[in-house]
Design a protein around this motif. Structure first.
Motif: not given
Length: 270
Positions: A41-46, A57-64
């Motif tokens: 949801n636009g925030n970077v999480v480490i 469910r419903g979150a905007r998510r990417s990961g690497e």
């Protein structure tokens, strides 16, 4: 009602990444090693080893992979029946969470079991898998209800843990651990158990048993030799400790591993 879609174990996958998307399911992430970089949801999480994430469910998510370095993590993708409540607040409310789950080794064990059951075709698989997922979610919910630990308690517990990780093959005395952090022996035991869910001595035995399992399968050392190497100078006592923590004798552990082609799952938290 929960419905498991998939259970994955990402084991140091080079160039791992998942594209930014709105996910139609919930994701439970348990990191075992390394670091993962998410955008949620636009925030970077480490997230790093021993961290647990719940991505609703419903979150905007990417990961690497963070900084391109591979990691290890479990992920469980699941959905909930529309309109039904699970009784788990963060699931029912769809809240993102990130925190450290203690005891982490037990969580890893349950994730291993869930992954194994999902890959197999044994009877009652779906019931067992659902039970394990519910247990994991319940553990998280319970931890979230506990009062936050003070920074000083975390500092003391982490110092003791670091010492045990380095010296677990040696004879460990609570008095030595107390001197390490300048507190009383009773305080050391209490604060370590509060943070990690077991006593320092129990944690020492767990570290030894994990090493014993690796040596039984990956070396030519005898059981007596492993016992001596890990600081148990009475082999019969080593046998008793191994069976207490692993549920099998050393010989049974090796036999089951050779028969199945993979190490038996052990539960070092009882």
């Amino acid at each position: 009602m929960l419905q498991i879609m998939s259970v994955n174990f990402d084991n140091e996958i080079p160039q791992w990444r998942t594209n930014l998307e709105t996910i139609p399911y919930n994701v439970l992430v348990v990191v075992r090693q390394g670091q993962v970089r998410y955008e949620i949801n636009g925030n970077v999480v480490i997230a790093e080893a021993e961290d647990v994430l719940f991505i609703p469910r419903g979150a905007r998510r990417s990961g690497e992979n963070k900084d391109g370095i591979p990691h290890q993590k479990h992920t469980v993708l699941f959905t909930c029946e529309p309109g039904a409540e699970t009784g788990i607040p963060f699931v029912d409310q769809g809240h993102f969470i990130k925190f450290r789950l203690s005891p982490s080794q037990y969580a890893y064990h349950r994730c291993d079991r869930l992954y194994e059951e999902m890959r197999g075709g044994k009877s009652y698989r779906s019931i067992i898998c659902l039970g394990i997922l519910q247990e994991l979610l319940g553990m998280i919910a319970r931890e979230l209800e506990q009062p936050a630990l003070t920074p000083s308690k975390l500092k003391y517990a982490e110092a003791v843990k670091a010492y045990l990780l380095e010296h677990y093959r040696e004879q460990i005395e609570i008095a030595r651990l107390a001197a390490l952090i300048g507190r009383s022996p009773n305080y050391v035991t209490a604060v370590f158990k509060e943070v990690y869910g077991r006593s320092p001595i129990r944690y020492m035995h767990e570290l030894r048993m994990q090493e014993a399992c690796s040596l039984l399968l990956g070396s030519n050392m005898t059981v007596a030799g492993i016992s001596q190497y890990l600081g148990y100078y009475d082999t019969s006592y080593f046998h008793r400790v191994f069976k207490k923590y692993c549920g099998l004798s050393p010989t049974e552990y090796v036999t089951q591993s050779q028969r199945s082609g993979m190490p038996p799952l052990i539960n070092t938290i009882t």
